[in-house]
Design a protein around this motif. Structure first.
Motif, PDB file in Angstrom:
ATOM      1  N   THR A  42      -7.260  -4.159  -3.845  1.00 16.52           N
ATOM      2  CA  THR A  42      -8.186  -5.288  -3.979  1.00 16.52           C
ATOM      3  C   THR A  42      -7.475  -6.499  -4.566  1.00 16.52           C
ATOM      4  O   THR A  42      -7.684  -7.641  -4.123  1.00 16.52           O
ATOM      5  CB  THR A  42      -9.381  -4.895  -4.864  1.00 16.52           C
ATOM      6  OG1 THR A  42     -10.057  -3.775  -4.281  1.00 16.52           O
ATOM      7  CG2 THR A  42     -10.357  -6.050  -5.008  1.00 16.52           C
ATOM      8  N   THR A  74      -5.616   6.654   3.250  1.00 16.31           N
ATOM      9  CA  THR A  74      -4.717   7.147   2.205  1.00 16.31           C
ATOM     10  C   THR A  74      -4.626   8.669   2.106  1.00 16.31           C
ATOM     11  O   THR A  74      -3.531   9.188   1.826  1.00 16.31           O
ATOM     12  CB  THR A  74      -5.085   6.561   0.823  1.00 16.31           C
ATOM     13  OG1 THR A  74      -6.453   6.891   0.506  1.00 16.31           O
ATOM     14  CG2 THR A  74      -4.904   5.046   0.810  1.00 16.31           C
ATOM     15  N   ILE A 130      -9.781  -3.419   2.923  1.00 18.59           N
ATOM     16  CA  ILE A 130      -9.676  -2.505   1.781  1.00 18.59           C
ATOM     17  C   ILE A 130     -10.238  -1.135   2.149  1.00 18.59           C
ATOM     18  O   ILE A 130      -9.609  -0.095   1.890  1.00 18.59           O
ATOM     19  CB  ILE A 130     -10.419  -3.078   0.561  1.00 18.59           C
ATOM     20  CG1 ILE A 130      -9.793  -4.402   0.122  1.00 18.59           C
ATOM     21  CG2 ILE A 130     -10.411  -2.074  -0.594  1.00 18.59           C
ATOM     22  CD1 ILE A 130     -10.605  -5.158  -0.913  1.00 18.59           C
ATOM     23  N   GLU A 131     -11.417  -1.127   2.770  1.00 16.87           N
ATOM     24  CA  GLU A 131     -12.059   0.141   3.140  1.00 16.87           C
ATOM     25  C   GLU A 131     -11.219   0.907   4.157  1.00 16.87           C
ATOM     26  O   GLU A 131     -11.061   2.131   4.059  1.00 16.87           O
ATOM     27  CB  GLU A 131     -13.453  -0.125   3.692  1.00 16.87           C
ATOM     28  CG  GLU A 131     -14.443  -0.633   2.647  1.00 16.87           C
ATOM     29  CD  GLU A 131     -15.785  -1.023   3.245  1.00 16.87           C
ATOM     30  OE1 GLU A 131     -15.975  -0.764   4.462  1.00 16.87           O
ATOM     31  OE2 GLU A 131     -16.619  -1.575   2.518  1.00 16.87           O
ATOM     32  N   GLU A 144      -7.309   1.660  -5.306  1.00 14.40           N
ATOM     33  CA  GLU A 144      -8.236   0.715  -4.682  1.00 14.40           C
ATOM     34  C   GLU A 144      -8.257  -0.606  -5.451  1.00 14.40           C
ATOM     35  O   GLU A 144      -8.328  -1.683  -4.854  1.00 14.40           O
ATOM     36  CB  GLU A 144      -9.636   1.313  -4.622  1.00 14.40           C
ATOM     37  CG  GLU A 144     -10.636   0.419  -3.896  1.00 14.40           C
ATOM     38  CD  GLU A 144     -11.971   1.079  -3.648  1.00 14.40           C
ATOM     39  OE1 GLU A 144     -12.824   0.448  -2.998  1.00 14.40           O
ATOM     40  OE2 GLU A 144     -12.154   2.230  -4.092  1.00 14.40           O
ATOM     41  N   MET A 192      -8.183   2.459   2.367  1.00 10.83           N
ATOM     42  CA  MET A 192      -8.543   3.606   1.527  1.00 10.83           C
ATOM     43  C   MET A 192      -8.912   4.825   2.370  1.00 10.83           C
ATOM     44  O   MET A 192      -8.643   5.960   1.970  1.00 10.83           O
ATOM     45  CB  MET A 192      -9.690   3.236   0.590  1.00 10.83           C
ATOM     46  CG  MET A 192      -9.322   2.232  -0.493  1.00 10.83           C
ATOM     47  SD  MET A 192      -7.893   2.746  -1.495  1.00 10.83           S
ATOM     48  CE  MET A 192      -8.523   4.264  -2.238  1.00 10.83           C
ATOM     49  N   ASP A 199     -13.167  -7.061   2.617  1.00  7.29           N
ATOM     50  CA  ASP A 199     -13.593  -5.713   2.232  1.00  7.29           C
ATOM     51  C   ASP A 199     -13.302  -4.690   3.319  1.00  7.29           C
ATOM     52  O   ASP A 199     -13.009  -3.525   3.020  1.00  7.29           O
ATOM     53  CB  ASP A 199     -15.088  -5.713   1.900  1.00  7.29           C
ATOM     54  CG  ASP A 199     -15.411  -6.458   0.613  1.00  7.29           C
ATOM     55  OD1 ASP A 199     -14.473  -6.700  -0.166  1.00  7.29           O
ATOM     56  OD2 ASP A 199     -16.589  -6.809   0.394  1.00  7.29           O
ATOM     57  N   ALA A 232      -7.019   7.418  -7.073  1.00  4.09           N
ATOM     58  CA  ALA A 232      -7.535   6.717  -5.894  1.00  4.09           C
ATOM     59  C   ALA A 232      -8.291   5.458  -6.310  1.00  4.09           C
ATOM     60  O   ALA A 232      -8.178   4.407  -5.667  1.00  4.09           O
ATOM     61  CB  ALA A 232      -8.438   7.636  -5.084  1.00  4.09           C
ATOM     62  N   ASP A 233      -9.063   5.536  -7.411  1.00  2.00           N
ATOM     63  CA  ASP A 233      -9.784   4.360  -7.912  1.00  2.00           C
ATOM     64  C   ASP A 233      -8.802   3.273  -8.348  1.00  2.00           C
ATOM     65  O   ASP A 233      -9.010   2.079  -8.075  1.00  2.00           O
ATOM     66  CB  ASP A 233     -10.682   4.751  -9.090  1.00  2.00           C
ATOM     67  CG  ASP A 233     -11.869   5.601  -8.670  1.00  2.00           C
ATOM     68  OD1 ASP A 233     -12.184   5.619  -7.459  1.00  2.00           O
ATOM     69  OD2 ASP A 233     -12.474   6.247  -9.544  1.00  2.00           O
ATOM     70  N   THR A 260       0.828  -1.206   0.000  1.00  2.64           N
ATOM     71  CA  THR A 260       0.000   0.000   0.000  1.00  2.64           C
ATOM     72  C   THR A 260       0.862   1.256   0.000  1.00  2.64           C
ATOM     73  O   THR A 260       0.574   2.224  -0.705  1.00  2.64           O
ATOM     74  CB  THR A 260      -0.925   0.003   1.228  1.00  2.64           C
ATOM     75  OG1 THR A 260      -1.720  -1.189   1.215  1.00  2.64           O
ATOM     76  CG2 THR A 260      -1.846   1.206   1.217  1.00  2.64           C
TER      77      THR A 260
END
Length: 265
Positions: free
Chosen positions: A182, A202, A195-196, A178, A199, A192, A174-175, A156
């Motif tokens: 993932t 960040t 991941i959340e 992610e 993000m 999930d 950012a997309d 990351t």
């Protein structure tokens, strides 16, 4: 990252230089090591791990809601078998739990133990004997003990560096970040929620060039380093391309990072 345009480090307008430094056996320009991204530095530094039964990196207050007490028979760094009663606080490793950070009741101090060196484990509350590797992985997977995936942290950190090193953290970057995170979770484990949580952090994290060099050094010596390095190679170009523009310095740093990663694949 094969689609990145080739540029020369000799371009003086970019502020790049031919002065090099070495970290972990890998050469980086000093401009790379001095590189900072916005927002201002909230850096991530590598932890240094000592031998079995080594003092933990910092003293942590005991949290009774996330601790587990057991008696272990383990082989120390000198090859001697020892028995200890410990209260486990947290776990870490690359992809799966490899180290236990615990309170050792014999030493009356925090200690760290390699799971692979533990021969027997007895649950002190029930007297049940459990298989060390399988049981600690279960504790990590269920959240019964906090678990830090150091490979995930390095992955990351490096991919976020590429999203931010041009000074602009674009929503499309950012997309792409992610999507990269993932992909890591699919290959190495997680969910999930992980991941959340990553993000959400960040926007406040700003890794610099030296953080990246240290992260690469940690990955190089890790059991999943080559696979993680390959995944970073696959996604850094996508992150860089996401906002539709290439800053000159961003391209130079990407090429430098690419060479360091290729050496580890």
């Amino acid at each position: 990252m094969a689609n990145l345009p080739m540029i020369s480090f000799i371009q003086t307008k970019s502020g790049l230089t031919f002065n090099f430094s070495m970290i972990g056996g890998t050469m980086f320009t000093r401009a790379f090591l001095r590189m900072k991204v916005t927002p201002p530095a909230v850096t991530i530094r590598a932890e240094v791990f000592g031998p079995d039964d080594a003092p933990a990196s910092r003293v942590r207050s005991r949290d009774h809601s996330s601790s587990w007490s057991c008696r272990i028979l383990y082989v120390d760094s000198k090859g001697k078998e020892k028995e200890r009663d410990i209260t486990c606080r947290r776990l870490d490793g690359y992809g799966h739990a490899t180290h236990i950070h615990a309170y050792c009741h014999a030493r009356e101090a925090p200690r760290m133990f390699k799971i692979e060196n533990i021969r027997e484990v007895m649950d002190l509350s029930t007297g049940e004997m459990v298989e060390a590797k399988r049981h600690f992985e279960m504790l990590a997977a269920t959240g019964a003990l906090p678990f830090e995936d150091k490979g995930f942290a390095d992955f990351t950190k490096i991919t976020l560096f590429m999203a931010k090193c041009d000074g602009d953290y674009h929503p499309l970057e950012a997309d792409a970040l992610e999507a990269a995170i993932t992909a890591y979770v699919i290959r190495f484990g997680g969910n999930d929620d992980l991941i959340e949580a990553a993000m959400r952090r960040t926007p406040a994290i700003a890794p610099d060039g030296r953080d990246i060099a240290i992260g690469l050094k940690r990955l190089k010596s890790s059991p999943i380093g080559a696979r993680v390095s390959r995944l970073i190679l696959d996604h850094c170009g996508l992150i860089m391309d996401a906002d539709g523009r290439h800053d000159q310095r961003e391209t130079a740093w990407a090429l430098e990072l690419q060479e360091a990663l290729k050496a580890q694949v």
